[in-house]
Write an enzyme that holds these catalytic residues in place. Sequence first.
Site, PDB file in Angstrom:
ATOM      1  CG  ASP A  67      44.768  34.760  45.019  1.00 60.68           C
ATOM      2  OD1 ASP A  67      44.825  35.294  46.140  1.00 60.68           O
ATOM      3  OD2 ASP A  67      43.939  35.083  44.169  1.00 60.68           O
ATOM      4  CG  ASN A 135      39.723  39.854  34.432  1.00 59.57           C
ATOM      5  OD1 ASN A 135      39.325  39.506  35.541  1.00 59.57           O
ATOM      6  ND2 ASN A 135      40.945  39.579  34.000  1.00 59.57           N
ATOM      7  CG  HIS A 137      40.332  37.796  38.319  1.00 67.15           C
ATOM      8  ND1 HIS A 137      41.394  38.556  37.875  1.00 67.15           N
ATOM      9  CD2 HIS A 137      40.082  38.247  39.579  1.00 67.15           C
ATOM     10  CE1 HIS A 137      41.758  39.399  38.828  1.00 67.15           C
ATOM     11  NE2 HIS A 137      40.972  39.237  39.867  1.00 67.15           N
ATOM     12  CD  GLU A 142      43.592  37.144  35.284  1.00 64.74           C
ATOM     13  OE1 GLU A 142      42.405  37.477  35.430  1.00 64.74           O
ATOM     14  OE2 GLU A 142      44.539  37.928  35.461  1.00 64.74           O
TER      15      GLU A 142
HETATM   16  C1  F6R Z   1      42.505  38.146  45.818  1.00 63.79           C
HETATM   17  C2  F6R Z   1      41.841  37.570  44.650  1.00 63.79           C
HETATM   18  C3  F6R Z   1      41.286  38.409  43.558  1.00 63.79           C
HETATM   19  C4  F6R Z   1      40.587  39.685  44.054  1.00 63.79           C
HETATM   20  C5  F6R Z   1      40.060  40.497  42.870  1.00 63.79           C
HETATM   21  C6  F6R Z   1      39.398  41.760  43.322  1.00 63.79           C
HETATM   22  O1  F6R Z   1      42.899  37.123  46.724  1.00 63.79           O
HETATM   23  O2  F6R Z   1      41.768  36.397  44.583  1.00 63.79           O
HETATM   24  O3  F6R Z   1      40.366  37.633  42.834  1.00 63.79           O
HETATM   25  O4  F6R Z   1      39.542  39.308  44.905  1.00 63.79           O
HETATM   26  O5  F6R Z   1      41.115  40.788  42.010  1.00 63.79           O
HETATM   27  O6  F6R Z   1      40.361  42.587  43.908  1.00 63.79           O
HETATM   28  P1  F6R Z   1      39.954  43.925  44.664  1.00 63.79           P
HETATM   29  O7  F6R Z   1      39.166  43.517  45.835  1.00 63.79           O
HETATM   30  O8  F6R Z   1      41.257  44.568  45.039  1.00 63.79           O
HETATM   31  O9  F6R Z   1      39.153  44.735  43.686  1.00 63.79           O
END
Ligand code: F6R
Length: 241
Positions: A67, A135, A137, A142
């Site tokens: 992403d 959450n 995701h 989401e």
């Molecule tokens: C990042 C992504 C997100 C993160 C998730 C956890 O490329 O796709 O799904 O993996 O938000 O983020 P952290 O590791 O910062 O807790």
Amino acid sequence: MRVIVTENYDEMSKIVAEMVLTTVQANPRATLGLATGSTPIGCYKLLKEFCRDKKMSFAKVSAVNLDEYVGLDKDDVQSYAYFMRRHLFDDVDIDGDNTFIPNGTAASLADECERYANLLQSYRRDLQILGLGGNGHIGFNEPNTPFDSVTHVVDLTPNTIADNSRLFGDVSEVPTRAITMGISEIMKAKKVVVLASGSGKARAVYNMIRGEITAACPASVLQRHPDCTAVLDKSAAALLN
Ligand code: F6R
């Protein structure tokens, strides 16, 4: 889903880095699906060490990211393109032409999503690394994103914006939209490893592994993946027993 519970973040990172090492040793031309965020940084640090110590080479590896924020240029220090260079690509022997990430400043986001979706069809991931949102995701899919989604533009939820604001000066600076690989594309990876660390992820981890398979927790779809491993530290796994 296979579940590995580790003592701490470092042990979690080591297990995932070794999975990458094994994948690339078995197939030097492997395609890796990569995530950004705090969780994989320890794994990327070890991969840089493996590369420096000539245990592995990224010379023929392709890397496809999950992403990118809408509106951030690839040279913006908050962009995921910049993150990948800083935390991995600049310190390994990967060919920049073999690294892919959505373009968050494309003139037409719809065309960019289509371009990326087509690219994903040619680059099936041998190993997909995922972090987990508080959450539930995965990528930036989401809650309530359909399981058959492909690359699309997403409005980030207030929770995600608040979580990500720790890396920005102020919450008002966090982009509110992103382009993300879709859930159906994530599920096409041959092997998936999802990492989670810290008590803030414990509820999402429980829902991912023990909860009902529902779009309300996007990560729960991973229960259907034929080769998925969750590597968790103790705090993230706390609600499992
Ligand atoms: C990042 C992504 C997100 C993160 C998730 C956890 O490329 O796709 O799904 O993996 O938000 O983020 P952290 O590791 O910062 O807790």
